[in-house]
Design a protein around this motif. Structure first.
Motif, PDB file in Angstrom:
ATOM      1  N   ALA A  96     -44.249 -22.595 -18.301  1.00 25.18           N
ATOM      2  CA  ALA A  96     -46.057 -22.950 -18.498  1.00 25.18           C
ATOM      3  C   ALA A  96     -46.805 -24.032 -17.729  1.00 25.18           C
ATOM      4  N   GLU A  97     -46.296 -25.025 -18.432  1.00 24.02           N
ATOM      5  CA  GLU A  97     -46.972 -26.083 -18.142  1.00 24.02           C
ATOM      6  C   GLU A  97     -46.543 -27.150 -16.808  1.00 24.02           C
ATOM      7  N   PRO A  98     -45.233 -27.712 -16.772  1.00 26.90           N
ATOM      8  CA  PRO A  98     -44.756 -28.268 -15.605  1.00 26.90           C
ATOM      9  C   PRO A  98     -44.887 -27.118 -14.309  1.00 26.90           C
ATOM     10  N   LEU A  99     -45.002 -26.462 -14.376  1.00 18.57           N
ATOM     11  CA  LEU A  99     -45.202 -25.474 -13.616  1.00 18.57           C
ATOM     12  C   LEU A  99     -46.660 -25.606 -12.914  1.00 18.57           C
ATOM     13  N   LYS A 100     -48.036 -25.099 -13.582  1.00 19.26           N
ATOM     14  CA  LYS A 100     -49.047 -25.233 -13.899  1.00 19.26           C
ATOM     15  C   LYS A 100     -49.339 -26.670 -12.741  1.00 19.26           C
ATOM     16  N   ARG A 101     -49.298 -27.863 -13.071  1.00 17.30           N
ATOM     17  CA  ARG A 101     -48.769 -28.889 -12.407  1.00 17.30           C
ATOM     18  C   ARG A 101     -48.350 -29.064 -11.477  1.00 17.30           C
ATOM     19  N   MET A 102     -47.497 -28.252 -10.845  1.00 16.13           N
ATOM     20  CA  MET A 102     -46.992 -28.429  -9.085  1.00 16.13           C
ATOM     21  C   MET A 102     -47.291 -27.786  -8.741  1.00 16.13           C
ATOM     22  N   GLY A 103     -48.040 -26.763  -8.918  1.00 16.80           N
ATOM     23  CA  GLY A 103     -48.116 -25.781  -8.036  1.00 16.80           C
ATOM     24  C   GLY A 103     -49.831 -25.211  -7.924  1.00 16.80           C
ATOM     25  N   LYS A 104     -50.035 -24.892  -6.716  1.00 14.99           N
ATOM     26  CA  LYS A 104     -50.466 -24.129  -6.310  1.00 14.99           C
ATOM     27  C   LYS A 104     -51.568 -23.197  -6.727  1.00 14.99           C
ATOM     28  N   TYR A 105     -50.864 -21.261  -5.735  1.00 12.75           N
ATOM     29  CA  TYR A 105     -50.978 -20.535  -5.928  1.00 12.75           C
ATOM     30  C   TYR A 105     -50.310 -19.535  -6.585  1.00 12.75           C
ATOM     31  N   THR A 106     -49.235 -19.878  -5.819  1.00 10.40           N
ATOM     32  CA  THR A 106     -47.548 -18.783  -5.522  1.00 10.40           C
ATOM     33  C   THR A 106     -46.723 -19.580  -6.324  1.00 10.40           C
ATOM     34  N   PHE A 107     -45.693 -19.029  -7.132  1.00 10.90           N
ATOM     35  CA  PHE A 107     -43.986 -19.173  -7.547  1.00 10.90           C
ATOM     36  C   PHE A 107     -44.109 -19.962  -6.254  1.00 10.90           C
ATOM     37  N   THR A 108     -44.072 -20.048  -4.875  1.00 10.76           N
ATOM     38  CA  THR A 108     -43.663 -20.715  -3.998  1.00 10.76           C
ATOM     39  C   THR A 108     -43.727 -21.862  -3.291  1.00 10.76           C
ATOM     40  N   ASP A 109     -45.836 -21.820  -3.523  1.00 11.83           N
ATOM     41  CA  ASP A 109     -46.247 -22.950  -3.701  1.00 11.83           C
ATOM     42  C   ASP A 109     -45.422 -23.781  -4.805  1.00 11.83           C
ATOM     43  N   ALA A 110     -45.642 -23.456  -5.777  1.00 14.56           N
ATOM     44  CA  ALA A 110     -44.737 -24.320  -7.266  1.00 14.56           C
ATOM     45  C   ALA A 110     -43.734 -24.675  -6.547  1.00 14.56           C
ATOM     46  N   LEU A 111     -42.270 -23.761  -6.091  1.00 12.76           N
ATOM     47  CA  LEU A 111     -41.210 -24.102  -6.155  1.00 12.76           C
ATOM     48  C   LEU A 111     -41.103 -25.230  -4.628  1.00 12.76           C
ATOM     49  N   ASP A 112     -41.840 -25.616  -3.922  1.00 17.87           N
ATOM     50  CA  ASP A 112     -42.416 -26.121  -2.638  1.00 17.87           C
ATOM     51  C   ASP A 112     -42.397 -27.541  -2.671  1.00 17.87           C
ATOM     52  N   ALA A 113     -43.100 -27.612  -3.505  1.00 21.54           N
ATOM     53  CA  ALA A 113     -44.187 -28.749  -3.770  1.00 21.54           C
ATOM     54  C   ALA A 113     -43.662 -29.856  -3.720  1.00 21.54           C
ATOM     55  N   LYS A 114     -42.407 -29.636  -4.070  1.00 15.92           N
ATOM     56  CA  LYS A 114     -41.291 -31.780  -3.837  1.00 15.92           C
ATOM     57  C   LYS A 114     -40.790 -31.803  -2.513  1.00 15.92           C
ATOM     58  N   TYR A 115     -40.347 -30.479  -2.123  1.00 14.27           N
ATOM     59  CA  TYR A 115     -40.203 -30.308  -0.634  1.00 14.27           C
ATOM     60  C   TYR A 115     -40.795 -29.274   0.060  1.00 14.27           C
ATOM     61  N   ASN A 116     -40.971 -29.759   2.229  1.00 11.22           N
ATOM     62  CA  ASN A 116     -41.452 -29.249   2.268  1.00 11.22           C
ATOM     63  C   ASN A 116     -40.450 -27.993   3.349  1.00 11.22           C
ATOM     64  N   SER A 117     -40.386 -27.661   2.376  1.00 15.27           N
ATOM     65  CA  SER A 117     -38.503 -26.517   3.099  1.00 15.27           C
ATOM     66  C   SER A 117     -39.029 -25.121   3.386  1.00 15.27           C
ATOM     67  N   ARG A 118     -39.045 -24.485   5.087  1.00 16.23           N
ATOM     68  CA  ARG A 118     -39.375 -23.481   4.989  1.00 16.23           C
ATOM     69  C   ARG A 118     -38.665 -22.585   4.813  1.00 16.23           C
ATOM     70  N   GLY A 119     -37.260 -22.998   3.844  1.00 18.34           N
ATOM     71  CA  GLY A 119     -36.132 -21.907   3.456  1.00 18.34           C
ATOM     72  C   GLY A 119     -36.407 -21.581   2.239  1.00 18.34           C
ATOM     73  N   ILE A 120     -37.237 -22.314   1.492  1.00 14.53           N
ATOM     74  CA  ILE A 120     -37.660 -22.216   0.213  1.00 14.53           C
ATOM     75  C   ILE A 120     -38.883 -21.189   0.225  1.00 14.53           C
ATOM     76  N   LYS A 121     -39.974 -21.372   1.378  1.00 14.44           N
ATOM     77  CA  LYS A 121     -40.838 -20.317   1.699  1.00 14.44           C
ATOM     78  C   LYS A 121     -40.547 -18.858   1.328  1.00 14.44           C
ATOM     79  N   LEU A 122     -38.988 -18.746   2.624  1.00 17.21           N
ATOM     80  CA  LEU A 122     -39.085 -17.431   3.240  1.00 17.21           C
ATOM     81  C   LEU A 122     -38.347 -16.868   2.055  1.00 17.21           C
ATOM     82  N   ALA A 123     -37.618 -17.904   1.683  1.00 15.52           N
ATOM     83  CA  ALA A 123     -36.726 -16.670  -0.354  1.00 15.52           C
ATOM     84  C   ALA A 123     -37.219 -16.602  -1.235  1.00 15.52           C
ATOM     85  N   ALA A 124     -38.497 -17.550  -1.303  1.00 15.42           N
ATOM     86  CA  ALA A 124     -39.061 -17.688  -2.507  1.00 15.42           C
ATOM     87  C   ALA A 124     -39.695 -16.149  -2.367  1.00 15.42           C
ATOM     88  N   ALA A 125     -40.543 -15.683  -0.889  1.00  8.80           N
ATOM     89  CA  ALA A 125     -41.579 -15.196  -0.231  1.00  8.80           C
ATOM     90  C   ALA A 125     -40.417 -14.003  -0.661  1.00  8.80           C
TER      91      ALA A 125
END
Lengths: 639, 97
Positions: A96-125
């Protein structure tokens, strides 16, 4: 089963749905920005958010599915309550807390917060879409089941109504609206579940359910040397017998109607024929219920006690019981369950339900559905796989994750989660009473376990039934809304905006989200119709497995393993989605849905978690280690 | 009030210790949960043993897991709040939001 719609229920239903739509419209007037649409602007009060969390989570699976599974299979249904709640521990303590600290709106944002990876964006979407779709199917199936007794409409009509209303809600409002709808619904669901539990305890256990409960016929029989099995009652004529899995079945004619009976031998050695329920698909396409057309209403509701023990001795009824004595009295009594068998009679396909007198001890311990007492090795693995998926699935669900972003601080996110755990946990304890209550009051519809809780409410009066049906419908509306918001976010925000980098204004982003919601809603309607008749908790268990396989390894490892790389995450998500969905498609339950023999299934597991979750973790670790080394080598060569 | 961009979070000096506490509590619950699954699979007959208030082990353990989650959640919140108040006190003194 044919139900007479109740005018009161219909009026209340219309009032409730109209109120939801008006509320939705009111909030839509205030939604101006994409953050307001997808994450309610991050400013919802934690208390409201906590109950809305509960509203999101107490979906059709909880109210319709778990109660139904307990009503049909006893304690094994309650395992879903335990597992669904335990998942919140992972969500609160780990995510809960670490994820809120990392993200903006969606699961993808949270995962992508550390990496600007298009692969992650697509896979998570893609993962968000797949998980949402798996979760949407049971909600739509539940909606369809609900309107059958409520409005007297067919299943497909219910699915279409829910789909259309939700598309309207989501396309007009977004997350703010769904939060308040969920808040109201979550609160009402818990209050009215308490009321029905009160009715159940006050009712106690009775040998014969109140009202017009069908008296199941038992015909004395004998074996004649010339004619074989015959009825001793001249009103009945045994037409034929057939063997099915060490059971002898008899087709019996009375007044031109053909019905199926189970042949059994009593303690005194006398042969008897016990009435069964049956649904026959004739070779010419007609369907008969207990040998007659549906309109003749011979397909009865079932579920009764064959022996009631109160304070140590057999009684007709126990009178009012407290929460402890209710459960212990069930354990000491005997319950008649109706078990399904499938067989062919010439060109006819017959689904029949025979009476199985089950001891209360078996009802109140695990094993009736999952076969962990006398089942095979794979039955036990299946059980462990389910419990693993339920435990790890909650924090990986996209529509639950989104709600972490709707409160202003980490402390509020934590408080919201605790409110949710308390509310959900309390409700799940009530499911035991709701399910067992339905099991013994003659309200079960053998065609769908999902209707057990609403039909139990009807047993106690049309008023309660009306309210609980309206709440259940709102339950589905709310959950489907949340899921469609998550899905549309994945398409419009993660895929179109972040992955494809399509330049859109705030207004266009919202429009794209609404169009995506429309598309997802249509697909959900179609799938809801195709999966009619399946228990919604079972289907949600699959959604949990897909979510835990696809999303959880990435969430956990990005938080706790510094060597995690973007490619590792992408590989893990893709592996999780493919492995879990692949195993489900090759599972026994899907083989049955395809019309094939479940025993021929390519993988003997119904729940994929035990294979797909470790596989996804492993893939993340291996790919991260490989790509980390490659990155390191590249850096060295540059130097 | 209901809309606008998500709020920016201030630095939380307690986050690491909260994270460690969360992991510890997670493992406590995990082992209790795993114990339930193990008993159900390996010793299913034990689930029928009467434990308390006339309830068998299956019901008692199941209800217990639900209650334990609620209690541990509450304990976790109290502990985290205390850590936040203690470790972020310097920020408050400096007048940070």
């Amino acid at each position: 089963m044919i139900y007479d719609p109740s005018t009161g229920a219909v009026i209340l239903f219309i009032v409730f749905v109209t109120s939801v739509l008006l509320l939705s419209y009111y909030f839509s007037l205030k939604t101006k920005t994409s953050s307001g649409y997808f994450a309610a602007g991050g400013n919802i009060h934690w208390g409201v958010n906590g109950v809305a969390f509960a509203g999101d989570y107490l979906s059709a699976a909880s109210f319709l599915g778990i109660c139904g599974m307990i009503a049909f299979s006893g304690y094994d249904g309650f395992l879903y309550s335990i597992g669904f709640l335990a998942g919140w521990v992972v969500a609160l303590f780990i995510v809960a807390e670490p994820l809120k600290r990392m993200g903006k709106y969606t699961f993808t944002d949270a995962l992508d917060a550390k990496y600007n990876s298009r692969g992650i964006k697509l896979a998570a979407a893609v993962s968000t879409l797949v998980v949402s779709m798996f979760y949407l199917i049971p909600q739509m199936v539940g909606a369809g089941d609900l309107v059958v007794p409520l409005l007297g409409l067919p299943h497909w009509a219910g699915v279409t109504i829910v789909g259309s209303v939700v598309i309207f809600i989501v396309a007009t409002a977004g997350m703010t609206s769904t939060t308040y709808v969920q808040f109201i619904k979550g609160g009402m669901l818990i209050v009215f579940s308490i009321i029905i539990t009160g009715y159940i305890l006050n009712h106690g256990l009775k040998l014969k359910p109140d009202g017009q409960y069908h008296e199941y016929v038992q015909i004395p029989a004998m074996v004649d040397e010339d004619r074989g099995l015959i009825s001793k009652d001249p009103a009945y004529r045994v037409v034929k017998t057939l063997d099915y899995d060490q059971k002898e079945l008899a087709k019996v004619e009375m007044e031109g109607v053909y019905r199926w009976f189970m042949v059994s031998r009593q303690d005194d050695g006398e042969l008897v024929l016990d009435e069964m329920l049956s649904k026959t698909h004739k070779g010419d396409g007609t369907v008969l219920y207990n040998g007659a057309p549906r309109e003749e209403r011979r397909f009865y509701q079932v579920g009764h006690l064959s022996r009631v023990l109160g304070e140590g001795h057999e009684v007709e009824e126990t009178g009012a019981l407290n929460p402890f004595t209710f459960l212990s009295s069930i354990e000491e009594s005997e319950i008649v369950r109706f078990e399904r068998i499938l067989f062919t009679d010439g060109s006819d396909q017959v689904t029949a339900w025979y009476q199985n007198i089950t001891s209360g001890k078996d009802i109140m311990t695990p094993g009736l559905r999952f076969g962990i007492k006398e089942g095979s090795f794979w039955d036990r693995i299946n059980f462990i796989s389910l419990m693993l998926a339920l435990f790890l699935g909650t924090s990986a669900l996209p529509h639950i994750l989104i709600r972490y972003y709707t409160v202003p601080s980490e402390r509020d996110a934590r408080k919201s989660t605790i409110v949710a755990i308390a509310a959900i946990g309390f409700f799940y304890m009530l499911t035991m009473y709701l399910g067992l209550g339905a099991m013994v009051t003659g309200v079960l519809d053998m065609e769908s376990s999902n209707m057990s809780a609403p039909l139990l409410a009807r047993y106690f009066g049309v008023g309660v039934f009306s309210v609980i049906s309206a709440i259940a419908f709102a339950t589905v509306l709310g959950t489907v809304s949340g899921l469609i918001v998550a899905s549309s976010g994945a398409i419009a925000h993660d895929f179109m905006d972040s992955f494809l980098k399509i330049k859109m204004t705030e207004k266009k982003k919202v429009t794209a989200g609404k169009l995506a919601a429309f598309g997802v809603g249509i697909v959900a309607i179609i799938l809801g119709i195709l999966f009619q008749g399946m228990n919604v908790s079972f289907l949600v268990g699959l959604a949990f497995a897909v979510a835990a396989s696809a999303n959880l390894p990435s969430i956990v490892m990005i938080l706790f393993w510094k060597k995690t790389t973007a490619r590792g995450i992408t590989a893990s998500i893709i592996t999780g989605v493919i492995a879990s969905v692949g195993i489900i498609l090759m599972s026994p339950v899907m083989f049955e849905r395809y019309g094939l023999n479940p025993d021929d299934a390519l993988i003997p597991l119904d729940n994929p978690g035990i294979i797909s979750i470790p596989l996804s973790f492993l893939m993340l670790i291996v790919v991260s280690l490989i790509t980390k080394k490659r990155n390191h080598t590249m850096e060295q060569s540059k130097a | 009030m209901l809309h606008g961009p998500p709020p920016k979070l201030k630095e939380d000096k307690a986050s690491k210790r909260k994270s460690i506490l969360g992991v510890k509590l997670f493992f406590v619950y995990f082992f209790v949960y795993a114990g339930f699954v193990t008993l159900a699979v390996a010793y299913p007959e034990s689930m029928g043993v009467r434990v308390i208030f006339g309830l068998n082990l299956a019901v008692t353990y199941g209800f217990g897991l639900i209650l334990l989650a609620i209690i541990m959640g509450f304990v976790y919140h109290l502990a985290c709040s205390r850590l936040e108040d203690k470790l972020n006190i310097e920020d408050k003194k400096e007048g940070m939001p």
